[in-house]
Design a protein around this motif. Sequence first.
Motif, mmCIF file in Angstrom:
data_model
loop_
_atom_site.group_PDB
_atom_site.id
_atom_site.type_symbol
_atom_site.label_atom_id
_atom_site.label_comp_id
_atom_site.label_asym_id
_atom_site.label_seq_id
_atom_site.Cartn_x
_atom_site.Cartn_y
_atom_site.Cartn_z
ATOM 1 N N ASN A 172 0.789 -1.431 0.164
ATOM 2 C CA ASN A 172 0.062 -0.076 -0.058
ATOM 3 C C ASN A 172 0.786 1.167 0.036
ATOM 4 O O ASN A 172 0.288 2.393 -0.262
ATOM 5 C CB ASN A 172 -0.894 0.029 1.157
ATOM 6 C CG ASN A 172 -2.229 -0.941 1.048
ATOM 7 O OD1 ASN A 172 -2.473 -1.408 -0.022
ATOM 8 N ND2 ASN A 172 -2.737 -1.409 2.112
ATOM 9 N N ASN A 173 2.096 1.148 0.557
ATOM 10 C CA ASN A 173 2.747 2.477 0.600
ATOM 11 C C ASN A 173 3.605 2.890 -1.041
ATOM 12 O O ASN A 173 4.076 3.707 -1.086
ATOM 13 C CB ASN A 173 3.921 2.210 1.398
ATOM 14 C CG ASN A 173 3.640 2.482 2.980
ATOM 15 O OD1 ASN A 173 2.538 3.025 3.243
ATOM 16 N ND2 ASN A 173 4.044 1.744 3.912
ATOM 17 N N LEU A 174 3.626 1.850 -1.590
ATOM 18 C CA LEU A 174 4.120 2.010 -2.906
ATOM 19 C C LEU A 174 3.062 2.301 -4.015
ATOM 20 O O LEU A 174 1.876 1.901 -4.089
ATOM 21 C CB LEU A 174 4.807 0.781 -3.424
ATOM 22 C CG LEU A 174 6.121 0.443 -2.539
ATOM 23 C CD1 LEU A 174 6.669 -0.759 -2.752
ATOM 24 C CD2 LEU A 174 7.126 1.674 -2.587
ATOM 25 N N ASN A 175 3.294 3.503 -4.892
ATOM 26 C CA ASN A 175 2.386 3.917 -5.723
ATOM 27 C C ASN A 175 2.522 3.435 -7.145
ATOM 28 O O ASN A 175 3.342 3.900 -7.920
ATOM 29 C CB ASN A 175 2.276 5.253 -5.654
ATOM 30 C CG ASN A 175 0.973 5.833 -6.295
ATOM 31 O OD1 ASN A 175 0.492 5.292 -7.198
ATOM 32 N ND2 ASN A 175 0.526 7.020 -5.653
ATOM 33 N N PHE A 176 2.204 2.197 -7.449
ATOM 34 C CA PHE A 176 2.582 1.708 -8.709
ATOM 35 C C PHE A 176 1.657 2.205 -9.846
ATOM 36 O O PHE A 176 2.061 2.254 -11.052
ATOM 37 C CB PHE A 176 2.131 0.188 -8.824
ATOM 38 C CG PHE A 176 2.822 -0.520 -7.785
ATOM 39 C CD1 PHE A 176 4.534 -0.899 -8.055
ATOM 40 C CD2 PHE A 176 2.451 -1.122 -6.692
ATOM 41 C CE1 PHE A 176 4.931 -1.430 -7.279
ATOM 42 C CE2 PHE A 176 3.268 -1.833 -5.581
ATOM 43 C CZ PHE A 176 4.402 -2.048 -6.172
ATOM 44 N N ILE A 177 0.618 2.849 -9.610
ATOM 45 C CA ILE A 177 -0.024 3.880 -10.498
ATOM 46 C C ILE A 177 0.843 4.880 -11.038
ATOM 47 O O ILE A 177 0.828 5.451 -12.085
ATOM 48 C CB ILE A 177 -1.596 4.288 -10.002
ATOM 49 C CG1 ILE A 177 -2.417 3.330 -9.600
ATOM 50 C CG2 ILE A 177 -2.207 5.275 -10.988
ATOM 51 C CD1 ILE A 177 -2.689 2.125 -10.619
ATOM 52 N N GLU A 178 1.383 5.631 -10.058
ATOM 53 C CA GLU A 178 2.293 6.605 -10.548
ATOM 54 C C GLU A 178 3.501 6.252 -11.122
ATOM 55 O O GLU A 178 4.119 6.754 -12.154
ATOM 56 C CB GLU A 178 3.017 7.112 -9.318
ATOM 57 C CG GLU A 178 1.989 8.042 -8.485
ATOM 58 C CD GLU A 178 1.557 9.390 -9.570
ATOM 59 O OE1 GLU A 178 2.318 9.962 -10.036
ATOM 60 O OE2 GLU A 178 0.282 9.366 -9.522
ATOM 61 N N ILE A 179 3.886 4.817 -10.956
ATOM 62 C CA ILE A 179 5.286 4.459 -11.998
ATOM 63 C C ILE A 179 4.554 4.100 -13.146
ATOM 64 O O ILE A 179 5.193 4.475 -14.209
ATOM 65 C CB ILE A 179 5.476 3.117 -11.498
ATOM 66 C CG1 ILE A 179 6.217 3.238 -9.780
ATOM 67 C CG2 ILE A 179 6.575 2.234 -12.260
ATOM 68 C CD1 ILE A 179 6.565 1.951 -9.222
ATOM 69 N N PHE A 180 3.243 3.767 -13.404
ATOM 70 C CA PHE A 180 2.763 3.413 -14.638
ATOM 71 C C PHE A 180 2.594 4.856 -15.330
ATOM 72 O O PHE A 180 2.900 5.048 -16.499
ATOM 73 C CB PHE A 180 1.276 2.847 -14.558
ATOM 74 C CG PHE A 180 0.469 3.242 -15.761
ATOM 75 C CD1 PHE A 180 0.594 2.661 -16.892
ATOM 76 C CD2 PHE A 180 -0.683 3.994 -15.569
ATOM 77 C CE1 PHE A 180 -0.051 2.952 -17.996
ATOM 78 C CE2 PHE A 180 -1.469 4.350 -16.542
ATOM 79 C CZ PHE A 180 -1.281 3.895 -17.608
ATOM 80 N N LYS A 181 2.066 5.874 -14.776
ATOM 81 C CA LYS A 181 1.925 7.188 -15.342
ATOM 82 C C LYS A 181 3.249 7.740 -15.851
ATOM 83 O O LYS A 181 3.115 8.370 -16.871
ATOM 84 C CB LYS A 181 1.205 7.871 -14.471
ATOM 85 C CG LYS A 181 -0.219 7.867 -14.137
ATOM 86 C CD LYS A 181 -0.931 8.668 -13.408
ATOM 87 C CE LYS A 181 -2.371 8.284 -12.906
ATOM 88 N NZ LYS A 181 -2.982 9.479 -11.879
ATOM 89 N N THR A 182 4.353 7.809 -14.851
ATOM 90 C CA THR A 182 5.366 8.141 -15.266
ATOM 91 C C THR A 182 6.034 7.682 -16.392
ATOM 92 O O THR A 182 6.815 8.212 -17.239
ATOM 93 C CB THR A 182 6.479 8.109 -14.324
ATOM 94 O OG1 THR A 182 5.747 8.989 -13.012
ATOM 95 C CG2 THR A 182 7.819 8.769 -14.423
ATOM 96 N N SER A 183 5.969 6.193 -16.397
ATOM 97 C CA SER A 183 6.644 5.538 -17.736
ATOM 98 C C SER A 183 5.662 5.697 -18.858
ATOM 99 O O SER A 183 6.430 5.910 -20.066
ATOM 100 C CB SER A 183 6.338 3.940 -17.277
ATOM 101 O OG SER A 183 6.993 3.215 -18.230
ATOM 102 N N TYR A 184 4.677 5.911 -18.756
ATOM 103 C CA TYR A 184 3.612 6.466 -20.134
ATOM 104 C C TYR A 184 4.249 7.497 -20.463
ATOM 105 O O TYR A 184 4.233 8.006 -21.801
ATOM 106 C CB TYR A 184 2.259 6.260 -19.760
ATOM 107 C CG TYR A 184 1.167 6.880 -20.647
ATOM 108 C CD1 TYR A 184 0.688 5.761 -21.796
ATOM 109 C CD2 TYR A 184 0.874 7.988 -20.987
ATOM 110 C CE1 TYR A 184 -0.026 6.071 -22.644
ATOM 111 C CE2 TYR A 184 0.119 8.242 -21.913
ATOM 112 C CZ TYR A 184 -0.501 7.373 -22.820
ATOM 113 O OH TYR A 184 -1.279 7.861 -23.824
#
Length: 195
Positions: A172-184
């Motif tokens: 829960n502490n890691l924001n995988f959505i942000e990783i996706f958005k940044t990569s995109y």
Amino acid sequence: GKVITVNKLRKNETLFIGEQSPVVSIRAFGTQSRVNESSSDLSLKYLLLEDARILVAEEIGEPPETFTFLDYINWFSKTIGQNLARMHNNDWYHHNLYLTRNPCNVTLDCRIIDLNTVMHSLPSNVLSPYEKKNDQIATEYIVKQLCLDVQQVIDFKGLTTSKLGESLINMNNLNFIEIFKTSYENESKNKTKND
């Protein structure tokens, strides 16, 4: 695996593409299992996710015994961002990536599938913001679903203290959505640079 460049294939006359544009890469091996497949059978879900984690680790040259589910979700989030942006950069959209109560149209090794629903934004050749956003939102749900699936198998197998698992708190502490958005966004910028 060994990477062979398109230029080397052309030079060796192994690849004839005529007027076609080659794909970014071709994967010889992969998994057909999808995100959210076997939603109720946790034993099967664990086997599918574990197989995908090991497959990805070997593909990217990481030792499987130290490539955790956390590393796997990190890789998946980044890779799906790149893949979706590359599709959008070429004015293609899927509009059917995330299916509720069904397996998603993304495999556990991050390949976009069910291509009969992929459409090119003709005749204007410009992908609308709505089409992009629809695919992006669907992909966010896929990343969230993968996190949920991994958390379920971690809890099911009692892996919270193992090298292969992480606790719910860490997930829960890691924001995988942000990783996706940044990569995109980064991959989308590459399109702008190449134009």
